[in-house]
Design an enzyme around this catalytic site. Sequence first.
Site, PDB file in Angstrom:
ATOM      1  N   HIS A  10     130.470 133.688  -5.096  1.00 62.25           N
ATOM      2  CA  HIS A  10     129.029 133.513  -4.801  1.00 62.25           C
ATOM      3  C   HIS A  10     128.710 132.318  -3.827  1.00 62.25           C
ATOM      4  CE1 HIS A  10     127.741 135.407  -8.403  1.00 62.25           C
ATOM      5  NE2 HIS A  10     128.878 135.740  -8.988  1.00 62.25           N
TER       6      HIS A  10
ATOM      7  N   ASP B  94     120.881 131.604  -5.869  1.00 61.57           N
ATOM      8  CA  ASP B  94     121.755 132.218  -6.032  1.00 61.57           C
ATOM      9  C   ASP B  94     120.557 133.049  -7.796  1.00 61.57           C
ATOM     10  OD1 ASP B  94     123.608 134.030  -8.530  1.00 61.57           O
ATOM     11  OD2 ASP B  94     125.224 133.503  -6.650  1.00 61.57           O
TER      12      ASP B  94
END
Length: 477
Positions: A23, A122
């Site tokens: 991520h 995110d």
Amino acid sequence: MGALNLEERPLKFHFIPYPAPGHMTPLCDIATLFASCGHHVTIITTPSNAQIILKSIPSHNHLRLHTVPFPSHQVGLPLGVENLAFVNNVDNSCKIHHATMLLRSPINHFVEQDSPDCIVADFMFLWVDELANRLHIPRLAFNGFSLFAICAMESLKARDFESSIIQGLPHCITLNAMPPKALTKFMEPLLETELKSYGLIVNNFTELDGEEYIEHYEKTIGHRAWHLGPSSLICRTTQEKADRGQTSVVDVHECLSWLNSKQPNSVLYICFGSLCHFTNKQLYEIASAIEASGHQFIWVVPEKKGKEDESNDENEKWMPKGFEERNIGMIIRGWAPQVVILGHPAIGAFLTHCGWNSTVEAVSAGVPMITWPVHDEQFYNEKLITQVRGIGVEVGVEEWSFIGFMKKKKIVGRDIIEKALRRLMDGGIEAVEIRKRAQEYAIKAKRAVQEGGSSHKNLMALIDDLKRQRGHKSLDS
């Protein structure tokens, strides 16, 4: 006139990455993209992750880091352990995730005091949706997946969950396993909240996901997506590529020197990412398959964190006796400079867990893949690689874990692994055709990020769109 001047001014972005390599690394790469266009970018993270980011991204006048304290003590983690890459069991993974969710208050406070034109967060941070709405600013979501994988997840959700055949997509896809119910339950609120965002940023390029899947996503799901990758191609020099992510345990020049002595396409690269941990028995089967295939290799094996006090014999139980002496290979215990390794002409194939970062890095380098998915969305990625784009072959694993640390019920035997390795490394007609397609996609990937390429055009269009949004907001107020 005032609105026109507003559209001329640089945008102000706040990026909020989730602390896991798959991520954090691509999202921080993408943050540098916006900074390189002259926009003001702040990455909000924690102290230990800030050190990784600072080392990983080029210094830039328009990019800064803002740190908030990581609540180690509150969740029972040692000081400095702030990333999923630093743990190796389910319990500590949950603690990292819980601690990350506790960052809501300090991040909210900072963003409210220093409001941006756009938040790029995110999708794990569900609460950013409410924050962006409260501040009346667009939120872009990022999840580190391919758009193909998201389309597959949405399609499965909408149809018969018990069937491994995914219908309603541009291709009829048959999965090798069904996603664990715990994973589906975990993902549902994340994907649902993601769809409330202004749009999705994708670390991929249009040509790999395919126009047909972008059209499917926008028409069927009713959401927008901007392909801005591959993010790994943002790093230009060998050293910049080597510095992405954590500190490598092997010198990049040592790797290159070893590879320089090898013939083109003669070395197998094996890496299952930082979050997939196999038992000694499974590692033994992989080692036996490599030896039986007779091919040279670079094998990245995650270090056994928390077991440093074990003897060498105990640590190497997974290795057949005399394996390193009998075989021409390099075993890297820990983090490796993967982008540099994949970019070397000696690499002939990549045995991979199909994590999206690894997948798009292999595609960018033109390296065909041998697929061994383990957890999360990796079983969907496998099908994009093998069935849809024809740039890899499958080992044929059928066990889908919720997370990479979970113990597998089945051991994949050496014969099955060896057969898959030989399909690409032995150089038959199938291997030649797959390699050719892989190299064609590498050319497309490099074109995508250049001026006039698909990803570059998407970046410019997104920036223009956000500037118009800011102009409308200014006129409304």
